[in-house]
Write an enzyme that holds these catalytic residues in place. Structure first.
Site, PDB file in Angstrom:
ATOM      1  N   TYR A  92       0.714  -1.331   0.467  1.00  0.00           N
ATOM      2  CA  TYR A  92      -0.157  -0.133   0.053  1.00  0.00           C
ATOM      3  C   TYR A  92       0.486   1.622  -0.312  1.00  0.00           C
ATOM      4  O   TYR A  92       0.745   1.742  -0.391  1.00  0.00           O
ATOM      5  CB  TYR A  92      -1.058   0.288   0.874  1.00  0.00           C
ATOM      6  CG  TYR A  92      -1.596  -0.636   0.499  1.00  0.00           C
ATOM      7  CD1 TYR A  92      -2.631  -0.672   0.329  1.00  0.00           C
ATOM      8  CD2 TYR A  92      -2.109  -2.120   1.479  1.00  0.00           C
ATOM      9  CE1 TYR A  92      -4.374  -2.061  -0.782  1.00  0.00           C
ATOM     10  CE2 TYR A  92      -3.137  -3.364   1.015  1.00  0.00           C
ATOM     11  CZ  TYR A  92      -3.712  -2.899   0.934  1.00  0.00           C
ATOM     12  OH  TYR A  92      -5.065  -3.826   0.526  1.00  0.00           O
ATOM     13  N   ARG A  95       1.040   1.905  -3.791  1.00  0.00           N
ATOM     14  CA  ARG A  95       0.174   2.208  -4.056  1.00  0.00           C
ATOM     15  C   ARG A  95      -0.064   3.713  -3.772  1.00  0.00           C
ATOM     16  O   ARG A  95      -0.459   5.161  -4.909  1.00  0.00           O
ATOM     17  CB  ARG A  95      -1.210   1.757  -3.766  1.00  0.00           C
ATOM     18  CG  ARG A  95      -1.332  -0.019  -3.961  1.00  0.00           C
ATOM     19  CD  ARG A  95      -0.982  -0.874  -5.487  1.00  0.00           C
ATOM     20  NE  ARG A  95       0.226  -0.088  -6.546  1.00  0.00           N
ATOM     21  CZ  ARG A  95       1.175  -0.973  -6.115  1.00  0.00           C
ATOM     22  NH1 ARG A  95       1.609  -1.799  -5.263  1.00  0.00           N
ATOM     23  NH2 ARG A  95       2.701  -0.983  -6.414  1.00  0.00           N
ATOM     24  N   ASP A 132      -9.111   5.342  -4.451  1.00  0.00           N
ATOM     25  CA  ASP A 132      -8.139   6.640  -4.936  1.00  0.00           C
ATOM     26  C   ASP A 132      -8.760   8.293  -4.718  1.00  0.00           C
ATOM     27  O   ASP A 132      -9.864   8.000  -4.333  1.00  0.00           O
ATOM     28  CB  ASP A 132      -7.615   6.685  -6.691  1.00  0.00           C
ATOM     29  CG  ASP A 132      -9.033   6.670  -7.103  1.00  0.00           C
ATOM     30  OD1 ASP A 132      -9.565   7.260  -7.360  1.00  0.00           O
ATOM     31  OD2 ASP A 132      -8.950   5.771  -8.617  1.00  0.00           O
ATOM     32  N   HIS A 147     -15.539   1.117  -0.297  1.00  0.00           N
ATOM     33  CA  HIS A 147     -14.030   0.461   0.342  1.00  0.00           C
ATOM     34  C   HIS A 147     -12.913   0.962   0.312  1.00  0.00           C
ATOM     35  O   HIS A 147     -11.889   0.053   0.506  1.00  0.00           O
ATOM     36  CB  HIS A 147     -13.693  -0.253  -1.995  1.00  0.00           C
ATOM     37  CG  HIS A 147     -14.278  -0.944  -1.804  1.00  0.00           C
ATOM     38  ND1 HIS A 147     -14.469  -1.119  -3.718  1.00  0.00           N
ATOM     39  CD2 HIS A 147     -15.655  -2.066  -1.105  1.00  0.00           C
ATOM     40  CE1 HIS A 147     -15.794  -2.659  -3.604  1.00  0.00           C
ATOM     41  NE2 HIS A 147     -16.379  -2.263  -2.191  1.00  0.00           N
ATOM     42  N   CYS A 174      -0.941   3.944  16.103  1.00  0.00           N
ATOM     43  CA  CYS A 174      -1.536   5.092  16.510  1.00  0.00           C
ATOM     44  C   CYS A 174      -1.488   4.623  17.922  1.00  0.00           C
ATOM     45  O   CYS A 174      -1.574   3.971  19.353  1.00  0.00           O
ATOM     46  CB  CYS A 174      -3.493   4.063  16.234  1.00  0.00           C
ATOM     47  SG  CYS A 174      -4.512   5.527  16.573  1.00  0.00           S
ATOM     48  N   GLY A 214     -17.996   2.445 -15.175  1.00  0.00           N
ATOM     49  CA  GLY A 214     -17.035   1.434 -14.548  1.00  0.00           C
ATOM     50  C   GLY A 214     -17.058   0.214 -13.606  1.00  0.00           C
ATOM     51  O   GLY A 214     -15.453   0.631 -13.630  1.00  0.00           O
TER      52      GLY A 214
END
Length: 279
Positions: A92, A95, A132, A147, A174, A214
């Site tokens: 990730y 990404r 995104d 998502h 955290c 899409g």
């Protein structure tokens, strides 16, 4: 005996009256007191990976179960994170860096949906399966990320969500809890419940027009949204590169690249608004 999908739909429908009232009090679709003849349609848009592909965002290939050459079991499941959190974070992180490259920009389809929101105001809601932020960068504000979001992380213990644009390292924790807890991507993995489902189902029950853009039609519950919208009388439209798995459910269909068919349909819809004739 109800299937897993059936159980989910049943659970989401149980508290419709309470949730409908809560949705009316929120920004989405709130101006229902306007006389019917003066109303703009309530438009709910669902977008999937196909709208972002032309912006350079690579999509998950369902045919071979790979995402950026990784097995989804390894990088997109809670079990994969438990087995190898460093692999998942590295995936990730890559990404996240890709999304923030200067060449990754909203395309004409994203911009057209922002234009549609400008015309409809709070009678427009965008639900996206994408993680995104291209819709927001194009100008959309009424967005539900069912998502999750790539540029956010959450506490693995409390669930608190944090904005996060850099890499996540094993040292990042955290501190919202009594003891520091690991961070995980704020992404819905396979086997986890999508986000915002109560609001989405309420919006589906109130929409005049439902547009899917899409999407493959393979993944539930999103693949069932067209059926839910039809049950409540919405006009349904599919804008896709090719017919989806649920394409026969839609009343109106246009196929081609998202950057072409979405702006064309939005212009048609806006002209209909001005003329007072909507599909």
């Amino acid at each position: 005996m109800l299937s897993r999908r059936g159980h989910r739909l049943s659970r989401f429908r149980k508290n419709k009256r309470r949730l409908r009232e809560r949705l009316r009090q929120r920004i989405f679709f709130r101006d229902k007191v306007v006389p019917e003849a003066m109303e703009k349609p309530r438009v709910l848009v669902l977008t999937g990976a196909g709208i972002s592909a032309e912006s350079g965002i690579r999509t998950f290939r369902a045919a071979d179960g790979l995402w950026e050459e990784h097995r989804v079991e390894d990088v997109a499941t809670p079990e994969g994170f438990d087995r190898d959190p460093e692999l998942v974070q590295a995936f990730y992180n890559a990404r996240r860096r890709q999304l923030q490259q200067p060449e990754i920009q909203p395309n004409a389809a994203h911009l057209a949906l922002a234009k549609l929101q400008d015309a409809l105001g709070d009678r427009f809601l965008l639900v996206t399966q994408n993680i995104d932020n291209l819709h927001e960068r194009a100008g959309n504000t009424n967005v539900i990320h069912m998502h999750g979001e790539l540029l956010k992380v959450r506490c693995s213990q409390s669930g608190q969500v944090l904005d996060w644009t850099g890499d996540v390292t094993p040292e990042d924790k955290c501190h919202c809890c009594q003891f520091p807890a690991p961070l995980r991507p704020h992404v819905v993995w396979f086997g986890e419940m999508p986000l915002g489902m109560d609001e989405i189902y309420m919006a589906l029950s109130m929409a005049d027009i439902f547009i899917a853009i899409g999407t493959s039609g393979h993944v539930y519950p999103a693949a069932g949204f067209v059926h839910e919208a039809k049950l409540h009388g919405a006009h349904t439209v599919e804008l896709n590169l090719e017919p989806s798995q649920v394409g026969n459910e839609f009343a109106e269909k246009y196929y081609g690249p998202a950057s072409q068919v979405v702006p064309e349909f939005v212009e048609k819809l806006l002209k209909g608004l001005k003329a007072g004739s909507i599909a």
